[in-house]
Design a protein around this motif. Structure first.
Motif, PDB file in Angstrom:
ATOM      1  N   PRO A 144     -15.569   1.977  -8.876  1.00 44.79           N
ATOM      2  CA  PRO A 144     -15.072   1.434 -10.150  1.00 44.79           C
ATOM      3  C   PRO A 144     -13.843   0.556 -10.053  1.00 44.79           C
ATOM      4  CG  PRO A 144     -15.748   3.714 -10.439  1.00 44.79           C
ATOM      5  CD  PRO A 144     -15.818   3.432  -8.970  1.00 44.79           C
ATOM      6  N   VAL A 145     -12.892   0.842  -9.148  1.00 42.68           N
ATOM      7  CA  VAL A 145     -11.645   0.081  -9.142  1.00 42.68           C
ATOM      8  C   VAL A 145     -11.692  -1.115  -8.200  1.00 42.68           C
ATOM      9  CG1 VAL A 145     -10.278   2.089  -9.807  1.00 42.68           C
ATOM     10  CG2 VAL A 145     -10.531   1.531  -7.378  1.00 42.68           C
ATOM     11  N   SER A 146     -12.833  -1.413  -7.613  1.00 43.75           N
ATOM     12  CA  SER A 146     -12.954  -2.570  -6.727  1.00 43.75           C
ATOM     13  C   SER A 146     -12.935  -3.868  -7.527  1.00 43.75           C
ATOM     14  CB  SER A 146     -14.256  -2.505  -5.933  1.00 43.75           C
ATOM     15  OG  SER A 146     -14.566  -3.761  -5.370  1.00 43.75           O
ATOM     16  N   PRO A 147     -11.974  -4.768  -7.282  1.00 45.74           N
ATOM     17  CA  PRO A 147     -11.957  -6.020  -8.035  1.00 45.74           C
ATOM     18  C   PRO A 147     -13.155  -6.912  -7.735  1.00 45.74           C
ATOM     19  CG  PRO A 147     -10.182  -5.968  -6.392  1.00 45.74           C
ATOM     20  CD  PRO A 147     -10.787  -4.611  -6.426  1.00 45.74           C
ATOM     21  N   PHE A 148     -13.568  -7.004  -6.476  1.00 39.12           N
ATOM     22  CA  PHE A 148     -14.733  -7.840  -6.176  1.00 39.12           C
ATOM     23  C   PHE A 148     -15.994  -7.256  -6.805  1.00 39.12           C
ATOM     24  CE2 PHE A 148     -12.059  -9.882  -2.988  1.00 39.12           C
ATOM     25  CZ  PHE A 148     -12.488 -11.208  -3.075  1.00 39.12           C
ATOM     26  N   PHE A 182       0.177  -4.433  -5.662  1.00 40.16           N
ATOM     27  CA  PHE A 182       0.447  -3.256  -4.838  1.00 40.16           C
ATOM     28  C   PHE A 182       1.920  -3.111  -4.471  1.00 40.16           C
ATOM     29  CE2 PHE A 182      -4.084  -2.865  -4.615  1.00 40.16           C
ATOM     30  CZ  PHE A 182      -4.285  -1.503  -4.472  1.00 40.16           C
ATOM     31  N   GLN A 183       2.785  -3.575  -5.361  1.00 44.33           N
ATOM     32  CA  GLN A 183       4.179  -3.182  -5.258  1.00 44.33           C
ATOM     33  C   GLN A 183       4.278  -1.722  -5.724  1.00 44.33           C
ATOM     34  OE1 GLN A 183       6.742  -4.893  -8.578  1.00 44.33           O
ATOM     35  NE2 GLN A 183       4.951  -6.264  -8.701  1.00 44.33           N
ATOM     36  N   PRO A 184       5.397  -1.044  -5.501  1.00 42.31           N
ATOM     37  CA  PRO A 184       5.443   0.407  -5.743  1.00 42.31           C
ATOM     38  C   PRO A 184       4.979   0.840  -7.135  1.00 42.31           C
ATOM     39  CG  PRO A 184       7.342  -0.244  -4.462  1.00 42.31           C
ATOM     40  CD  PRO A 184       6.620  -1.524  -4.826  1.00 42.31           C
ATOM     41  N   ALA A 223       1.700   3.271  -7.920  1.00 42.38           N
ATOM     42  CA  ALA A 223       1.790   4.496  -8.723  1.00 42.38           C
ATOM     43  C   ALA A 223       0.725   4.516  -9.813  1.00 42.38           C
ATOM     44  CB  ALA A 223       3.187   4.613  -9.338  1.00 42.38           C
ATOM     45  N   ASP A 224       0.431   3.344 -10.400  1.00 34.62           N
ATOM     46  CA  ASP A 224      -0.631   3.271 -11.410  1.00 34.62           C
ATOM     47  C   ASP A 224      -1.993   3.579 -10.787  1.00 34.62           C
ATOM     48  OD1 ASP A 224       1.062   2.530 -13.491  1.00 34.62           O
ATOM     49  OD2 ASP A 224       0.720   0.384 -13.202  1.00 34.62           O
ATOM     50  N   VAL A 225      -2.293   2.923  -9.680  1.00 37.60           N
ATOM     51  CA  VAL A 225      -3.614   3.048  -9.067  1.00 37.60           C
ATOM     52  C   VAL A 225      -3.872   4.474  -8.599  1.00 37.60           C
ATOM     53  CG1 VAL A 225      -5.055   2.308  -7.114  1.00 37.60           C
ATOM     54  CG2 VAL A 225      -3.694   0.613  -8.362  1.00 37.60           C
ATOM     55  N   PHE A 226      -2.829   5.116  -8.063  1.00 34.57           N
ATOM     56  CA  PHE A 226      -3.012   6.436  -7.458  1.00 34.57           C
ATOM     57  C   PHE A 226      -2.371   7.552  -8.270  1.00 34.57           C
ATOM     58  CE2 PHE A 226      -3.477   3.474  -3.898  1.00 34.57           C
ATOM     59  CZ  PHE A 226      -4.696   3.903  -3.388  1.00 34.57           C
ATOM     60  N   ALA A 227      -2.271   7.350  -9.565  1.00 36.93           N
ATOM     61  CA  ALA A 227      -1.699   8.386 -10.422  1.00 36.93           C
ATOM     62  C   ALA A 227      -2.454   9.702 -10.233  1.00 36.93           C
ATOM     63  CB  ALA A 227      -1.765   7.953 -11.883  1.00 36.93           C
ATOM     64  N   GLY A 228      -1.736  10.745  -9.869  1.00 32.83           N
ATOM     65  CA  GLY A 228      -2.341  12.059  -9.679  1.00 32.83           C
ATOM     66  C   GLY A 228      -2.930  12.291  -8.302  1.00 32.83           C
ATOM     67  N   ALA A 229      -2.962  11.248  -7.454  1.00 35.87           N
ATOM     68  CA  ALA A 229      -3.533  11.412  -6.103  1.00 35.87           C
ATOM     69  C   ALA A 229      -2.512  12.037  -5.172  1.00 35.87           C
ATOM     70  CB  ALA A 229      -3.989  10.059  -5.567  1.00 35.87           C
ATOM     71  N   THR A 260      -3.991  11.103   0.323  1.00 40.38           N
ATOM     72  CA  THR A 260      -4.969  10.111  -0.147  1.00 40.38           C
ATOM     73  C   THR A 260      -4.374   8.712  -0.109  1.00 40.38           C
ATOM     74  OG1 THR A 260      -6.101  11.718  -1.559  1.00 40.38           O
ATOM     75  CG2 THR A 260      -6.370   9.390  -2.128  1.00 40.38           C
ATOM     76  N   ILE A 261      -3.137   8.602  -0.579  1.00 34.18           N
ATOM     77  CA  ILE A 261      -2.474   7.293  -0.594  1.00 34.18           C
ATOM     78  C   ILE A 261      -2.302   6.768   0.827  1.00 34.18           C
ATOM     79  CG2 ILE A 261      -0.358   6.070  -1.216  1.00 34.18           C
ATOM     80  CD1 ILE A 261      -0.032   8.091  -3.520  1.00 34.18           C
ATOM     81  N   GLN A 262      -1.858   7.621   1.719  1.00 34.04           N
ATOM     82  CA  GLN A 262      -1.645   7.203   3.103  1.00 34.04           C
ATOM     83  C   GLN A 262      -2.952   6.793   3.769  1.00 34.04           C
ATOM     84  OE1 GLN A 262       0.387  10.587   4.770  1.00 34.04           O
ATOM     85  NE2 GLN A 262       2.403   9.920   4.056  1.00 34.04           N
ATOM     86  N   ALA A 263      -4.040   7.502   3.446  1.00 28.75           N
ATOM     87  CA  ALA A 263      -5.345   7.150   4.021  1.00 28.75           C
ATOM     88  C   ALA A 263      -5.801   5.774   3.533  1.00 28.75           C
ATOM     89  CB  ALA A 263      -6.379   8.213   3.654  1.00 28.75           C
ATOM     90  N   PHE A 264      -5.565   5.487   2.250  1.00 27.99           N
ATOM     91  CA  PHE A 264      -5.931   4.176   1.699  1.00 27.99           C
ATOM     92  C   PHE A 264      -5.105   3.071   2.348  1.00 27.99           C
ATOM     93  CE2 PHE A 264      -5.286   0.685  -1.261  1.00 27.99           C
ATOM     94  CZ  PHE A 264      -6.579   0.367  -1.632  1.00 27.99           C
ATOM     95  N   VAL A 265      -3.806   3.275   2.460  1.00 30.34           N
ATOM     96  CA  VAL A 265      -2.929   2.266   3.061  1.00 30.34           C
ATOM     97  C   VAL A 265      -3.352   1.987   4.503  1.00 30.34           C
ATOM     98  CG1 VAL A 265      -0.570   1.820   3.827  1.00 30.34           C
ATOM     99  CG2 VAL A 265      -0.982   2.736   1.537  1.00 30.34           C
ATOM    100  N   ALA A 266      -3.651   3.037   5.251  1.00 25.60           N
ATOM    101  CA  ALA A 266      -4.068   2.869   6.645  1.00 25.60           C
ATOM    102  C   ALA A 266      -5.401   2.128   6.725  1.00 25.60           C
ATOM    103  CB  ALA A 266      -4.171   4.224   7.330  1.00 25.60           C
ATOM    104  N   ASP A 267      -6.323   2.441   5.814  1.00 25.09           N
ATOM    105  CA  ASP A 267      -7.628   1.792   5.802  1.00 25.09           C
ATOM    106  C   ASP A 267      -7.490   0.297   5.535  1.00 25.09           C
ATOM    107  OD1 ASP A 267     -10.737   2.231   5.508  1.00 25.09           O
ATOM    108  OD2 ASP A 267     -10.160   0.981   3.804  1.00 25.09           O
ATOM    109  N   ARG A 268      -6.678  -0.070   4.545  1.00 22.57           N
ATOM    110  CA  ARG A 268      -6.532  -1.494   4.211  1.00 22.57           C
ATOM    111  C   ARG A 268      -5.746  -2.240   5.292  1.00 22.57           C
ATOM    112  NH1 ARG A 268     -10.012   0.299   1.406  1.00 22.57           N
ATOM    113  NH2 ARG A 268     -10.516  -0.459  -0.681  1.00 22.57           N
ATOM    114  N   ALA A 269      -4.803  -1.586   5.935  1.00 28.36           N
ATOM    115  CA  ALA A 269      -4.101  -2.220   7.055  1.00 28.36           C
ATOM    116  C   ALA A 269      -5.083  -2.520   8.181  1.00 28.36           C
ATOM    117  CB  ALA A 269      -2.968  -1.327   7.552  1.00 28.36           C
ATOM    118  N   ALA A 270      -6.008  -1.589   8.426  1.00 28.25           N
ATOM    119  CA  ALA A 270      -7.027  -1.818   9.453  1.00 28.25           C
ATOM    120  C   ALA A 270      -7.941  -2.973   9.055  1.00 28.25           C
ATOM    121  CB  ALA A 270      -7.837  -0.544   9.668  1.00 28.25           C
TER     122      ALA A 270
END
Length: 311
Positions: free
Chosen positions: A10-14, A111-113, A117-123, A127-137
């Motif tokens: 659902p949150v994928s822009p493309f 994706f500024q702080p 916080a909006d995208v990962f509210a409640g996460a 989870t946040i660290q896994a997403f950041v690592a995935d997108r960096a890769a």
């Protein structure tokens, strides 16, 4: 007509770009929700490695990258068109800019702080660290554009979009074209997914009004489908027959060769298979997977590299 299947989240822009095109063309479609980050075993069973979102499946044909997906949906439902004849060239060029420069800039801003916080509210932090690592890769370790640079560039891009909207409702005329959908989706993410940083849009009311017109197109008629059902559909179907009179070989690689296709940047996971088509606009690989059966996986030429597979 075989109902198209969109593999997305659902949150994928493309994915929002394609969902909105499905709405514009008032198509019925099946919705398979995939993970935001790797691993994506059900998706890669279809693609052979490609992992970017979304992917469009029609039977045993699998289409990667939204530029190609737009062309496929246009063939499936030619009216209303994404490519008005008077502006097709300009629309394609503007869409390519929006999918690259505009998208990269907007997402750096989003994706500024406060946006994170909006995208990962409640996460969880995990989870946040896994997403950041995935997108960096996916970026191959390349840094994201600094927020300060993104701020100035995003504002300038928004002003330029507003300039295109001074005399008509959509970017290149009275009706939407492919450029509208490409420009809309990163701005949609700003407005809908990172509202804490969406104030940047307020200085361009013409853009906000255009966004409202775009949103009103809706998402067509989606029906939930699970990944196992989609794999079964592929397994029980046969790829559409392909006659390749329009072969264009720039690599010295014959049809029938085992090749690797990969994005030239961002999400460069390769897909390997037998090259069955190399047209001026796209490549097609035939590959067989125990779960998906024999499928044809299609990639656009633009943005992708082709090479022979290692022995």
């Amino acid at each position: 007509m075989t109902v198209p299947i969109l593999h997305h989240y659902p949150v994928s822009p493309f994915a929002e770009k394609v969902r909105l095109i499905l709405g514009y063309k008032q198509l019925a479609w099946k919705s398979v929700i995939i993970p935001m980050i790797m691993p994506k075993p059900d998706l890669t069973a279809l693609t052979g490695g490609y992992r970017r979102t979304p992917v469009l499946q029609i039977g045993a044909d699998v289409y990667c990258d939204t530029a190609l997906i737009c062309d496929v949906l246009e063939q499936l439902a030619p009216s209303p068109t994404l490519y008005p004849s008077a502006t097709e060239g300009a629309a394609r060029i503007l869409a390519q800019w929006a999918d690259s420069a505009l998208f990269t800039t907007a997402m750096a801003w989003n994706f500024q702080p406060a946006g994170v916080a909006d995208v990962f509210a409640g996460a969880s932090q995990e989870t946040i660290q896994a997403f950041v690592a995935d997108r960096a890769a996916m970026r191959g370790g390349a840094p994201r554009m600094p927020v300060g640079d993104a701020a100035g560039s995003y504002r300038l891009y928004l002003q330029r979009l507003a300039g295109l909207l001074q005399t008509h409702d959509f970017l290149l005329g009275a009706q939407p074209c492919v450029a509208d959908f490409a420009a809309y989706h990163p701005l949609w993410f700003t407005l809908e997914r990172t509202p804490s940083v969406a104030g940047i849009l307020q200085d361009t009311p013409a853009v906000l009004a255009w966004m409202a017109r775009m949103k009103s197109l809706g998402h067509g008629s989606p029906q939930r489908c699970d990944a196992q059902a989609a794999l079964q559909i592929a397994r029980e179907a046969s790829p559409a027959p392909w006659d390749a009179p329009n072969t264009q070989d720039h690599h010295g690689i014959a049809l029938g060769s085992t090749v690797v296709v990969a994005a030239d940047h961002f999400g460069q996971e390769p897909s390997q298979g037998e090259l069955v088509a190399a047209t001026p606009r796209h490549y097609t690989l035939r590959r067989t997977d125990p779960r998906a059966g024999t499928v044809h996986v299609h990639f656009p030429r633009l943005g992708f590299t082709l090479k022979k597979a290692s022995p």
